[in-house]
Design a protein around this motif. Structure first.
Motif, PDB file in Angstrom:
ATOM      1  N   SER A   1     -26.783 -19.850   2.741  1.00  0.00           N
ATOM      2  CA  SER A   1     -25.638 -19.278   3.462  1.00  0.00           C
ATOM      3  C   SER A   1     -25.515 -17.784   3.202  1.00  0.00           C
ATOM      4  O   SER A   1     -25.183 -17.010   4.108  1.00  0.00           O
ATOM      5  N   ALA A   2     -25.783 -17.343   1.971  1.00  0.00           N
ATOM      6  CA  ALA A   2     -25.747 -15.910   1.668  1.00  0.00           C
ATOM      7  C   ALA A   2     -26.846 -15.163   2.416  1.00  0.00           C
ATOM      8  O   ALA A   2     -26.645 -14.032   2.872  1.00  0.00           O
ATOM      9  N   GLN A   3     -28.010 -15.795   2.563  1.00  0.00           N
ATOM     10  CA  GLN A   3     -29.082 -15.176   3.331  1.00  0.00           C
ATOM     11  C   GLN A   3     -28.676 -15.004   4.792  1.00  0.00           C
ATOM     12  O   GLN A   3     -28.947 -13.972   5.416  1.00  0.00           O
ATOM     13  N   PHE A   4     -28.013 -16.019   5.335  1.00  0.00           N
ATOM     14  CA  PHE A   4     -27.480 -15.887   6.697  1.00  0.00           C
ATOM     15  C   PHE A   4     -26.535 -14.693   6.786  1.00  0.00           C
ATOM     16  O   PHE A   4     -26.606 -13.883   7.714  1.00  0.00           O
ATOM     17  N   ALA A   5     -25.623 -14.613   5.825  1.00  0.00           N
ATOM     18  CA  ALA A   5     -24.609 -13.560   5.852  1.00  0.00           C
ATOM     19  C   ALA A   5     -25.246 -12.173   5.773  1.00  0.00           C
ATOM     20  O   ALA A   5     -24.847 -11.253   6.507  1.00  0.00           O
TER      21      ALA A   5
ATOM     22  N   VAL B   1     -14.371   0.958   2.087  1.00  0.00           N
ATOM     23  CA  VAL B   1     -15.068  -0.143   2.769  1.00  0.00           C
ATOM     24  C   VAL B   1     -14.806  -1.443   2.010  1.00  0.00           C
ATOM     25  O   VAL B   1     -14.990  -1.513   0.797  1.00  0.00           O
ATOM     26  N   ALA B   2     -14.359  -2.472   2.739  1.00  0.00           N
ATOM     27  CA  ALA B   2     -14.121  -3.794   2.158  1.00  0.00           C
ATOM     28  C   ALA B   2     -14.988  -4.830   2.854  1.00  0.00           C
ATOM     29  O   ALA B   2     -15.525  -4.595   3.939  1.00  0.00           O
ATOM     30  N   VAL B   3     -15.112  -5.983   2.211  1.00  0.00           N
ATOM     31  CA  VAL B   3     -15.873  -7.105   2.764  1.00  0.00           C
ATOM     32  C   VAL B   3     -15.002  -8.352   2.711  1.00  0.00           C
ATOM     33  O   VAL B   3     -14.372  -8.638   1.692  1.00  0.00           O
ATOM     34  N   VAL B   4     -14.964  -9.088   3.826  1.00  0.00           N
ATOM     35  CA  VAL B   4     -14.316 -10.400   3.868  1.00  0.00           C
ATOM     36  C   VAL B   4     -15.269 -11.355   4.575  1.00  0.00           C
ATOM     37  O   VAL B   4     -15.379 -11.338   5.804  1.00  0.00           O
ATOM     38  N   VAL B   5     -15.996 -12.130   3.815  1.00  0.00           N
ATOM     39  CA  VAL B   5     -16.952 -13.085   4.381  1.00  0.00           C
ATOM     40  C   VAL B   5     -16.651 -14.460   3.793  1.00  0.00           C
ATOM     41  O   VAL B   5     -16.605 -14.625   2.575  1.00  0.00           O
ATOM     42  N   SER B   6     -16.465 -15.427   4.661  1.00  0.00           N
ATOM     43  CA  SER B   6     -15.921 -16.713   4.240  1.00  0.00           C
ATOM     44  C   SER B   6     -16.850 -17.869   4.571  1.00  0.00           C
ATOM     45  O   SER B   6     -17.763 -17.759   5.381  1.00  0.00           O
TER      46      SER B   6
ATOM     47  N   PRO C   1     -23.902 -18.644  -9.545  1.00  0.00           N
ATOM     48  CA  PRO C   1     -23.730 -17.545  -8.581  1.00  0.00           C
ATOM     49  C   PRO C   1     -24.123 -17.921  -7.151  1.00  0.00           C
ATOM     50  O   PRO C   1     -23.506 -17.464  -6.192  1.00  0.00           O
ATOM     51  N   MET C   2     -25.143 -18.777  -7.011  1.00  0.00           N
ATOM     52  CA  MET C   2     -25.585 -19.145  -5.667  1.00  0.00           C
ATOM     53  C   MET C   2     -24.641 -20.132  -4.995  1.00  0.00           C
ATOM     54  O   MET C   2     -24.605 -20.215  -3.764  1.00  0.00           O
ATOM     55  N   SER C   3     -23.879 -20.875  -5.768  1.00  0.00           N
ATOM     56  CA  SER C   3     -22.998 -21.884  -5.184  1.00  0.00           C
ATOM     57  C   SER C   3     -21.554 -21.418  -5.064  1.00  0.00           C
ATOM     58  O   SER C   3     -20.714 -22.131  -4.516  1.00  0.00           O
ATOM     59  N   MET C   4     -21.233 -20.228  -5.553  1.00  0.00           N
ATOM     60  CA  MET C   4     -19.862 -19.741  -5.503  1.00  0.00           C
ATOM     61  C   MET C   4     -19.392 -19.554  -4.060  1.00  0.00           C
ATOM     62  O   MET C   4     -20.160 -19.154  -3.198  1.00  0.00           O
ATOM     63  N   GLY C   5     -18.118 -19.815  -3.846  1.00  0.00           N
ATOM     64  CA  GLY C   5     -17.557 -19.621  -2.517  1.00  0.00           C
ATOM     65  C   GLY C   5     -17.591 -18.180  -2.056  1.00  0.00           C
ATOM     66  O   GLY C   5     -17.586 -17.900  -0.863  1.00  0.00           O
ATOM     67  N   ASN C   6     -17.607 -17.241  -2.997  1.00  0.00           N
ATOM     68  CA  ASN C   6     -17.655 -15.819  -2.656  1.00  0.00           C
ATOM     69  C   ASN C   6     -19.076 -15.255  -2.708  1.00  0.00           C
ATOM     70  O   ASN C   6     -19.267 -14.041  -2.625  1.00  0.00           O
ATOM     71  N   GLY C   7     -20.062 -16.137  -2.838  1.00  0.00           N
ATOM     72  CA  GLY C   7     -21.445 -15.665  -2.964  1.00  0.00           C
ATOM     73  C   GLY C   7     -21.911 -14.852  -1.771  1.00  0.00           C
ATOM     74  O   GLY C   7     -22.541 -13.794  -1.922  1.00  0.00           O
ATOM     75  N   SER C   8     -21.605 -15.322  -0.565  1.00  0.00           N
ATOM     76  CA  SER C   8     -22.023 -14.592   0.638  1.00  0.00           C
ATOM     77  C   SER C   8     -21.318 -13.246   0.733  1.00  0.00           C
ATOM     78  O   SER C   8     -21.930 -12.225   1.076  1.00  0.00           O
ATOM     79  N   ALA C   9     -20.018 -13.234   0.427  1.00  0.00           N
ATOM     80  CA  ALA C   9     -19.261 -11.978   0.487  1.00  0.00           C
ATOM     81  C   ALA C   9     -19.807 -10.972  -0.515  1.00  0.00           C
ATOM     82  O   ALA C   9     -19.941  -9.777  -0.205  1.00  0.00           O
ATOM     83  N   ALA C  10     -20.128 -11.428  -1.711  1.00  0.00           N
ATOM     84  CA  ALA C  10     -20.658 -10.531  -2.735  1.00  0.00           C
ATOM     85  C   ALA C  10     -22.013  -9.964  -2.321  1.00  0.00           C
ATOM     86  O   ALA C  10     -22.304  -8.782  -2.534  1.00  0.00           O
ATOM     87  N   ALA C  11     -22.859 -10.813  -1.705  1.00  0.00           N
ATOM     88  CA  ALA C  11     -24.173 -10.346  -1.268  1.00  0.00           C
ATOM     89  C   ALA C  11     -24.037  -9.283  -0.180  1.00  0.00           C
ATOM     90  O   ALA C  11     -24.774  -8.286  -0.167  1.00  0.00           O
TER      91      ALA C  11
ATOM     92  N   GLY D   1     -13.126  -3.769  -2.163  1.00  0.00           N
ATOM     93  CA  GLY D   1     -12.808  -5.128  -2.575  1.00  0.00           C
ATOM     94  C   GLY D   1     -13.622  -6.126  -1.784  1.00  0.00           C
ATOM     95  O   GLY D   1     -14.064  -5.851  -0.658  1.00  0.00           O
ATOM     96  N   VAL D   2     -13.835  -7.294  -2.396  1.00  0.00           N
ATOM     97  CA  VAL D   2     -14.579  -8.376  -1.760  1.00  0.00           C
ATOM     98  C   VAL D   2     -13.666  -9.591  -1.700  1.00  0.00           C
ATOM     99  O   VAL D   2     -13.093  -9.993  -2.710  1.00  0.00           O
ATOM    100  N   HIS D   3     -13.543 -10.187  -0.516  1.00  0.00           N
ATOM    101  CA  HIS D   3     -12.659 -11.326  -0.324  1.00  0.00           C
ATOM    102  C   HIS D   3     -13.436 -12.459   0.343  1.00  0.00           C
ATOM    103  O   HIS D   3     -14.335 -12.231   1.142  1.00  0.00           O
ATOM    104  N   ALA D   4     -13.053 -13.684   0.002  1.00  0.00           N
ATOM    105  CA  ALA D   4     -13.668 -14.859   0.603  1.00  0.00           C
ATOM    106  C   ALA D   4     -12.572 -15.886   0.878  1.00  0.00           C
ATOM    107  O   ALA D   4     -12.192 -16.648  -0.007  1.00  0.00           O
ATOM    108  N   THR D   5     -12.052 -15.865   2.075  1.00  0.00           N
ATOM    109  CA  THR D   5     -10.984 -16.791   2.443  1.00  0.00           C
ATOM    110  C   THR D   5     -11.573 -18.174   2.698  1.00  0.00           C
ATOM    111  O   THR D   5     -12.647 -18.302   3.279  1.00  0.00           O
ATOM    112  N   VAL D   6     -10.878 -19.206   2.274  1.00  0.00           N
ATOM    113  CA  VAL D   6     -11.354 -20.581   2.464  1.00  0.00           C
ATOM    114  C   VAL D   6     -10.282 -21.352   3.230  1.00  0.00           C
ATOM    115  O   VAL D   6      -9.266 -21.746   2.664  1.00  0.00           O
TER     116      VAL D   6
END
Length: 439
Positions: A88-92, A115-120, A150-160, A170-175
């Motif tokens: 999923s992070a690779q997709f993101a 610059v902020a990131v919000v990827v969920s 780190p690979m399974s975290m809900g915010n993994g894609s946002a961090a990448a 800031g980095v956000h990952a809304t669920v």
């Protein structure tokens, strides 16, 4: 830009109650295409990205349908990156790289602390968790992959994505279950309107084609059983629909304050003019039958945008192809807009891409934006006959051409837990040529 200049700019933005949020970059990977142009062109043709899954892990399961991404998201990544990022992070990252380049951004035009990131995502990455568990059970704790957490975290894609674009704000990952990607865009709007960010990279990514996820949805009887004809399996709003088909991928958008975008001469696809959120508080899985939560979210979004229901030309539906879900949404559309003769044209993209859970709302927002930008609405595949008692105008058979004055659209999303999110987009005054050309 020094700290004092940044603070002054931020304060000026906060004092500007009329801050507009615009979309300047688009990126995606779906079962229909490896990028935005490929996906858009396939949608206009009404193609299907769905098929019968034939991986080795399907041997002990009943036949399963799914929408595999058109290309391996890891292509182009270094070997070490592939090992450290979930699917999923690779997709993101792939979609974000396209969106960032499409927006024409670089180090000179993007101040990292603005610059902020919000990827969920709805699920994070199930494969990383379960692979780690299997390694522990069969080979011992020393053989558990060290990047499992780190690979399974809900915010993994946002961090990448934040690493990719050097986002420091800031980095956000809304669920929010299946409305996660749409909720990410709401959060992005809030950051820009508050004057905290000039640029937000936002959207959703999901890789749900895992035996546990598919088996769970099958146990709920939520999946289509049309395994003999995968391309016709997902039938949103059709009277003969029998369930959803899962897909995978990502949709990432670059949003900016209009001021920032115009100062740097950016191309503007559309304005994200209104947002609305509500919750059903009805059932953890089933939608409220009359769509009252959807009605509230859509009306809030329209009011936020300063438009009326009569202004809306297009409604991009959640349209999962489940019986209760489509019926509830259709009742909400009628409550807000009137019957099919009065209401907007409705399109349901999952008929072609499948349901990518937390990525779906972002992918479908891109389609909504391109519909306004090019004046063309992709058809809903597999639609032949509407349920009795429902009254919506479903686009089918071929693309619908919008008139020059039809430049407002709503994207609706809903998720397990009763999460409802609606976005109102306003298209450009000078529309593109209508041929789907991204250049």
């Amino acid at each position: 830009m020094n700290t004092r200049q940044e603070n002054t700019r931020q304060e000026n933005a906060r004092q500007d109650g009329g801050t507009k949020v615009v979309v300047t970059g688009l990126g995606e990977i779906t079962p229909l295409g490896e990028n935005v142009a490929g996906t858009w062109d396939a949608m206009l043709r009404g193609e299907s990205g769905l098929g019968l899954l034939d991986e080795s892990w399907t041997r002990d399961l009943p036949p399963l349908l799914g929408g595999r991404a058109a290309v391996d998201p890891g292509l182009g990544l270094e070997h070490r990156q592939r090992r450290r990022m979930s699917r999923s992070a690779q997709f993101a990252v792939k979609a974000a790289a396209e969106a960032w380049a499409d927006a024409g951004l670089d180090e000179a035009t993007a101040v990292p602390h603005r610059v902020a990131v919000v990827v969920s995502a709805a699920l994070g990455d199930m494969t990383s968790i379960i692979d780690g568990w299997e390694a522990l059970k069969t080979r011992g704790w020393r053989r558990v992959p060290p990047m499992t957490v780190p690979m399974s975290m809900g915010n993994g894609s946002a961090a990448a994505v934040a690493l990719l674009v050097n986002a420091r704000l800031g980095v956000h990952a809304t669920v929010n279950a299946c409305s996660s990607g749409t909720q990410a865009l709401v959060t992005a709007v809030e950051l820009i309107r508050a004057g905290d960010a000039d640029i937000v990279v936002a959207g959703g990514a999901e890789a749900p084609l895992h035996p546990l996820v598919l088996s769970s949805f099958a146990a709920m009887r939520a999946l289509s059983q049309r395994v003999d004809d995968p391309a016709s399996a997902c039938r949103p709003y059709d009277a003969d629909r029998d369930g959803m088909v899962l897909g995978e991928g990502a949709g990432i958008l670059v949003l900016e304050s209009e001021r920032h975008a115009r100062e740097r001469g950016a191309r503007i696809y559309a304005e994200l003019a209104g947002v609305g959120i509500s919750s059903d508080a009805y059932h953890i899985v089933q939608p409220e039958p009359n769509g009252t939560g959807t009605v509230a979210a859509v009306r809030t979004s329209l009011a936020d945008a300063g438009v009326t229901p009569a202004d809306v030309a297009l409604f991009n539906a959640n349209g999962t192809a489940t019986g209760p879900g489509d019926a509830s949404e259709a009742r909400a559309v009628r409550a807000v807009f009137g019957d099919a003769e009065q209401g907007p044209a409705l399109t349901a993209n999952k008929s072609m891409t499948g349901h990518s859970l937390g990525a779906a709302g972002a992918i479908e927002s891109i389609t909504t934006i391109l519909s306004l930008y090019h004046g063309l609405v992709p058809p809903t595949r597999n639609f032949t006959r509407l349920d009795e008692g429902l009254s919506v105008d479903v686009v089918h058979g071929g693309p619908l051409k919008l008139g020059p004055e039809q430049n407002v659209a709503v994207k609706n999303s809903a998720g397990f837990g009763g999460h409802n999110v609606a976005l109102t987009f306003r298209g450009p005054v000078d529309r593109a040529d209508g041929e789907g050309d991204m250049t």
